[in-house]
Design an enzyme around this catalytic site. Sequence first.
Site, PDB file in Angstrom:
ATOM      1  N   HIS A 185      75.203 103.707  41.850  1.00 48.05           N
ATOM      2  CA  HIS A 185      74.430 103.567  40.870  1.00 48.05           C
ATOM      3  C   HIS A 185      72.953 103.220  41.701  1.00 48.05           C
ATOM      4  O   HIS A 185      73.446 102.893  43.030  1.00 48.05           O
ATOM      5  CB  HIS A 185      74.182 102.292  39.374  1.00 48.05           C
ATOM      6  CG  HIS A 185      72.528 102.385  38.795  1.00 48.05           C
ATOM      7  ND1 HIS A 185      71.421 101.862  39.572  1.00 48.05           N
ATOM      8  CD2 HIS A 185      72.324 102.529  37.595  1.00 48.05           C
ATOM      9  CE1 HIS A 185      70.431 102.130  38.630  1.00 48.05           C
ATOM     10  NE2 HIS A 185      70.842 102.492  37.049  1.00 48.05           N
TER      11      HIS A 185
ATOM     12  N   ASP B 245      79.512  95.488  42.408  1.00 43.50           N
ATOM     13  CA  ASP B 245      78.615  95.867  41.674  1.00 43.50           C
ATOM     14  C   ASP B 245      79.118  95.239  39.571  1.00 43.50           C
ATOM     15  O   ASP B 245      79.686  96.400  39.458  1.00 43.50           O
ATOM     16  CB  ASP B 245      77.928  96.922  42.014  1.00 43.50           C
ATOM     17  CG  ASP B 245      76.707  97.149  40.849  1.00 43.50           C
ATOM     18  OD1 ASP B 245      76.550  96.319  39.571  1.00 43.50           O
ATOM     19  OD2 ASP B 245      75.923  98.402  40.266  1.00 43.50           O
TER      20      ASP B 245
ATOM     21  N   GLN C 210      78.628  97.170  34.350  1.00 45.92           N
ATOM     22  CA  GLN C 210      79.289  98.096  33.945  1.00 45.92           C
ATOM     23  C   GLN C 210      80.525  97.170  33.849  1.00 45.92           C
ATOM     24  O   GLN C 210      81.294  97.710  32.826  1.00 45.92           O
ATOM     25  CB  GLN C 210      79.577  99.809  33.880  1.00 45.92           C
ATOM     26  CG  GLN C 210      78.122 100.443  34.444  1.00 45.92           C
ATOM     27  CD  GLN C 210      77.728 100.470  33.139  1.00 45.92           C
ATOM     28  OE1 GLN C 210      77.958 100.486  32.237  1.00 45.92           O
ATOM     29  NE2 GLN C 210      76.158 100.666  32.860  1.00 45.92           N
TER      30      GLN C 210
ATOM     31  N   LYS D 202      72.671  94.914  30.331  1.00 46.23           N
ATOM     32  CA  LYS D 202      73.612  95.654  29.675  1.00 46.23           C
ATOM     33  C   LYS D 202      74.521  94.869  28.978  1.00 46.23           C
ATOM     34  O   LYS D 202      75.793  95.425  28.766  1.00 46.23           O
ATOM     35  CB  LYS D 202      74.064  95.793  30.559  1.00 46.23           C
ATOM     36  CG  LYS D 202      73.054  96.698  31.807  1.00 46.23           C
ATOM     37  CD  LYS D 202      73.805  97.718  32.692  1.00 46.23           C
ATOM     38  CE  LYS D 202      73.082  98.337  33.337  1.00 46.23           C
ATOM     39  NZ  LYS D 202      72.543  98.916  32.972  1.00 46.23           N
TER      40      LYS D 202
ATOM     41  N   CYS E 174      70.912 107.755  36.836  1.00 43.13           N
ATOM     42  CA  CYS E 174      71.042 106.983  38.330  1.00 43.13           C
ATOM     43  C   CYS E 174      71.284 107.516  39.434  1.00 43.13           C
ATOM     44  O   CYS E 174      72.317 106.282  39.814  1.00 43.13           O
ATOM     45  CB  CYS E 174      69.717 105.851  37.822  1.00 43.13           C
ATOM     46  SG  CYS E 174      68.619 105.561  36.553  1.00 43.13           S
TER      47      CYS E 174
HETATM   48  N1  PLP Z   1      74.402  98.995  38.663  1.00 45.77           N
HETATM   49  C1  PLP Z   1      75.390  99.884  37.851  1.00 45.77           C
HETATM   50  C2  PLP Z   1      76.869  99.930  37.850  1.00 45.77           C
HETATM   51  C3  PLP Z   1      74.434 100.127  36.420  1.00 45.77           C
HETATM   52  O1  PLP Z   1      75.060 100.762  35.664  1.00 45.77           O
HETATM   53  C4  PLP Z   1      72.760  99.647  36.302  1.00 45.77           C
HETATM   54  C5  PLP Z   1      72.133 100.334  35.259  1.00 45.77           C
HETATM   55  O2  PLP Z   1      72.223 101.539  34.701  1.00 45.77           O
HETATM   56  C6  PLP Z   1      72.110  99.203  37.673  1.00 45.77           C
HETATM   57  C7  PLP Z   1      73.553  98.990  38.457  1.00 45.77           C
HETATM   58  C8  PLP Z   1      70.993  98.702  37.553  1.00 45.77           C
HETATM   59  O3  PLP Z   1      70.620  97.957  36.731  1.00 45.77           O
HETATM   60  P1  PLP Z   1      69.100  96.803  35.919  1.00 45.77           P
HETATM   61  O4  PLP Z   1      68.459  98.636  35.944  1.00 45.77           O
HETATM   62  O5  PLP Z   1      69.542  96.312  34.982  1.00 45.77           O
HETATM   63  O6  PLP Z   1      69.069  96.099  37.596  1.00 45.77           O
END
Ligand code: PLP
Length: 412
Positions: free
Chosen positions: A128, A205, A208, A231, A369
């Site tokens: 992301h 990270d 998901q 999420k 993103c």
């Molecule tokens: N990492 C992953 C895999 C994501 O799917 C997302 C959001 O879609 C993020 C990071 C960023 O999350 P946030 O916008 O809640 O900080």
Amino acid sequence: MSTRRLIPGSAELRAEFPILAREVHKRPLIYLDNAATSQKPAPVIAKLVECYERWNANVHRGVHKLSEEATEHYEGARAKIARHIGASDPAEIVFTRGATEAINLVAQTFGRTRLAAGDEVLITALEHHSNIVPWQMICRERGAVLKVVPITDAGDLVAGAFESLLTPRTRLAAFTWVSNALGTVNPVVEMTALARARGITTLVDACQAVPHFALNVRSLDADFLVFSGHKVYGPNGSGVLHGKRALLESLPPWQGGGDMIASVTFEESTWNHVPHKFEAGTPDYPATVALATALDWLSALGWDAVAAHEHTLLAAAEEALGAIQGVRLIGTPAHRSGVLSFTLDGVHPHDLGTVLDRMGVAIRAGHHCAQPVMDRLGVPATARASFSVFNTLEDVAALAAAVRETKRLFGA
Ligand code: PLP
């Protein structure tokens, strides 16, 4: 909170989500955009209301009753969230506004102090933007090099590439557990072990992953792990950075302000102990406390039941969409979780998303993103359906019917 065990996809479980009772364009809402943000069950909403109705006061500050209660709730949430992810020490849990802030915190503390010119940060082509851009920024500032593990056409990491890109100059490997664009599940346990064997720090990270599997940071043994509360059925404005205690203690603070200090004079300040050193200013304690409620709620469903339900929905969606001529599933990774990306020949994903919305079906359309994933797979964007414990096989059927109807409307 209900004491009976709710069954994923059941009417009883769906009744916990007030938003599912509303209509969109005069159709019942079919919400398939859970990877962007999840909907909230009643106990999470009730916890937020309880805070503002019963114990709202700034944490760690007041000597009065409400402030003491708020602090107990907030620190209680820390202990509970630590237990949920298998952390042995609540001090290893830093609360943030979300995964993005958590990654930036690591980039601005670890990155700023541990990266020198010519050092390398390794990420993957599945990240992301929030696990790309903070590294790009700090690498540029420090003269370090950002390296990327490539992916196959199926959306898996190229076999052996992660290991071969770990060099004596690699200082950090930062990778997603599950791709938000394709659903690819990365072999993170092996990846962290490969990095650890070379003394390389790791960041996972888990944004998901947390809605779909039980996490155990001790068996994963990554140095840092991040996720966003919104999420995983929790409120916006809540997020977690898990870091190994000794590592957190060795890092400088990032943001300055209230609560992160031990003492302040105009000449010099000294820092609070971890995790408070990294939590400058008034935190979003209602959201954080309600995030702990969300994790309680989710884990009470039973992780096997959560996984089995998700597997059923994904398999049904792959089959139903795959049977529509002109639909192309984007990414066919060996292990997939939570999301299905696809395109429909002759219809831009944004148009597809808009038409589906008119039929009450909420999906995401765009680059999610994760522009580099789109570039690599040669598509400008995809439509993405992402599933949660409240979705049903009827939702999958409605999605497929809406895609067929779009195809008919566009003569595609
Ligand atoms: N990492 C992953 C895999 C994501 O799917 C997302 C959001 O879609 C993020 C990071 C960023 O999350 P946030 O916008 O809640 O900080």
